[in-house]
Design an enzyme around this catalytic site. Sequence first.
Site, short mmCIF file in Angstrom:
data_model
loop_
_atom_site.label_atom_id
_atom_site.label_comp_id
_atom_site.label_asym_id
_atom_site.label_seq_id
_atom_site.Cartn_x
_atom_site.Cartn_y
_atom_site.Cartn_z
N TRP A 244 0.82 -1.21 0.00
CA TRP A 244 0.00 0.00 0.00
C TRP A 244 0.85 1.26 0.00
CZ3 TRP A 244 -4.42 -0.52 -1.98
CH2 TRP A 244 -5.13 -1.71 -1.82
N ASP B 71 -1.52 6.87 6.28
CA ASP B 71 -2.59 5.99 5.83
C ASP B 71 -2.81 4.97 6.94
OD1 ASP B 71 -4.20 4.05 4.74
OD2 ASP B 71 -2.89 3.58 3.04
N LYS C 252 -12.94 -1.11 7.00
CA LYS C 252 -12.31 -2.14 7.84
C LYS C 252 -12.81 -1.98 9.28
CE LYS C 252 -8.58 -1.77 4.62
NZ LYS C 252 -8.77 -2.94 3.77
C1 LIG Z 1 -3.49 0.26 4.04
C2 LIG Z 1 -4.41 0.47 2.88
N1 LIG Z 1 -4.34 1.61 2.18
C3 LIG Z 1 -5.14 1.84 1.14
C4 LIG Z 1 -6.08 0.92 0.74
C5 LIG Z 1 -6.97 1.22 -0.44
O1 LIG Z 1 -8.22 1.48 0.08
P1 LIG Z 1 -9.50 1.74 -0.86
O2 LIG Z 1 -9.91 0.41 -1.39
O3 LIG Z 1 -10.47 2.35 0.10
O4 LIG Z 1 -9.12 2.69 -1.93
C6 LIG Z 1 -6.21 -0.28 1.43
C7 LIG Z 1 -7.21 -1.29 1.03
O5 LIG Z 1 -7.29 -2.37 1.53
C8 LIG Z 1 -5.36 -0.51 2.54
O6 LIG Z 1 -5.43 -1.64 3.23
#
Ligand SMILES: Cc1ncc(COP(=O)(O)O)c(C=O)c1O
Length: 358
Positions: A101, A170, A194
């Site tokens: 991520w 994040d 989540k």
């Molecule tokens: C740590 C992290 N950042 C970003 C995201 C991306 O999230 P989204 O699907 O809401 O764009 C996720 C998705 O699982 C994630 O676990």
Amino acid sequence: MRIFNFAAGPCTLPLEVLEAARDELVDFHGAGMSLIEMSHRSAAYEEVHEGALAAARRVAAAPDDFDVLFVQGGATLQFSMVPMNLLASGGSGAHALTGAWSRKALADGRMHGNATVAWDGADIDPSRTPESAELVLASDTRYLHICSNETIGGVRYPAWPSVPVPLVVDMSSEYLSRPIPWDRVDLVYGGVQKNLGPAGMAVVYVRRSLLGHPPEVGSYLRYDQHAGADSLFNTPPVFTVWMTGKVLAWIEEQGGADWLEAMAATRAGLLYGTIDASEGFYRSPVETAHRSHANVVFRLPSPELEAAFLDAASRRGLSGLEGHRSVGGVRASIYAAMPLEGVEDLADLMTTFAGSHR
Ligand SMILES: Cc1ncc(COP(=O)(O)O)c(C=O)c1O
């Protein structure tokens, strides 16, 4: 029968919240229609919306000089909105690469401004996060972007990095389940799907003093537009806001952020304890101090045993335990609404499975 859902997101939500939403869905408090059919400018919706924003502020203990925003596009859109808005007056964003991520955040960050690599764990899913002293920051660094908990690799910062620039974090997969050092961050974001609700938006906490230099981008992409309109700048994701407000209220009833943090540690401790007691049958690829409290990743001695384990789990009503498709193995995502009994049941299966397959 309700199963225990260990999926990484969307994920399990509190049963009480689902039942309350079911009861209110068709006729919202006697209005003769559903909340999701109503104008987002109606008094009924505004109360839900303001209530959810206020709860998001309370649970995070966000100070008054931060705006709380509900923005569609999930955490992924924040990979772009952060550099668009925070680098509008120049400088660069530094990125610590601790997994899939944070790498995606860097890739999108590069599209919208100068982005540097502060630390690279080399492996796609490194076994640890960096020490503060290992972070390399260019002189024009405006912020350090970190992913506090990597959902795929199961790696978490044991403590927030201590650096001479603000943090952008994040927190998607451990959202609000650890205290946020408000004096050291400029912006915190996460998708709600989540710990906090169904998919459909990110919650963004942004220091208000940063919004004075609006970027020249489409209006939806500007934080100041959302802040100035209380996140009612355009039609909001009404269903997601409604449900997130309910989950936040449920979290407050359980004991708020302290409860979230303590429960996360208890759930994770049960599973890591089982892994460590298995005499090597289960193996965590993450260094002990850096193990996630939200996504417990582990391997068995062979892919065949992993498949047999997942099969046994699913027959027992434990679902969503497959590791991310990019890495395989097993991953137990144990978010806010996962009952302790679900984790105890999984730990019990792990112990009996190891006993009979060793
Ligand atoms: C740590 C992290 N950042 C970003 C995201 C991306 O999230 P989204 O699907 O809401 O764009 C996720 C998705 O699982 C994630 O676990």
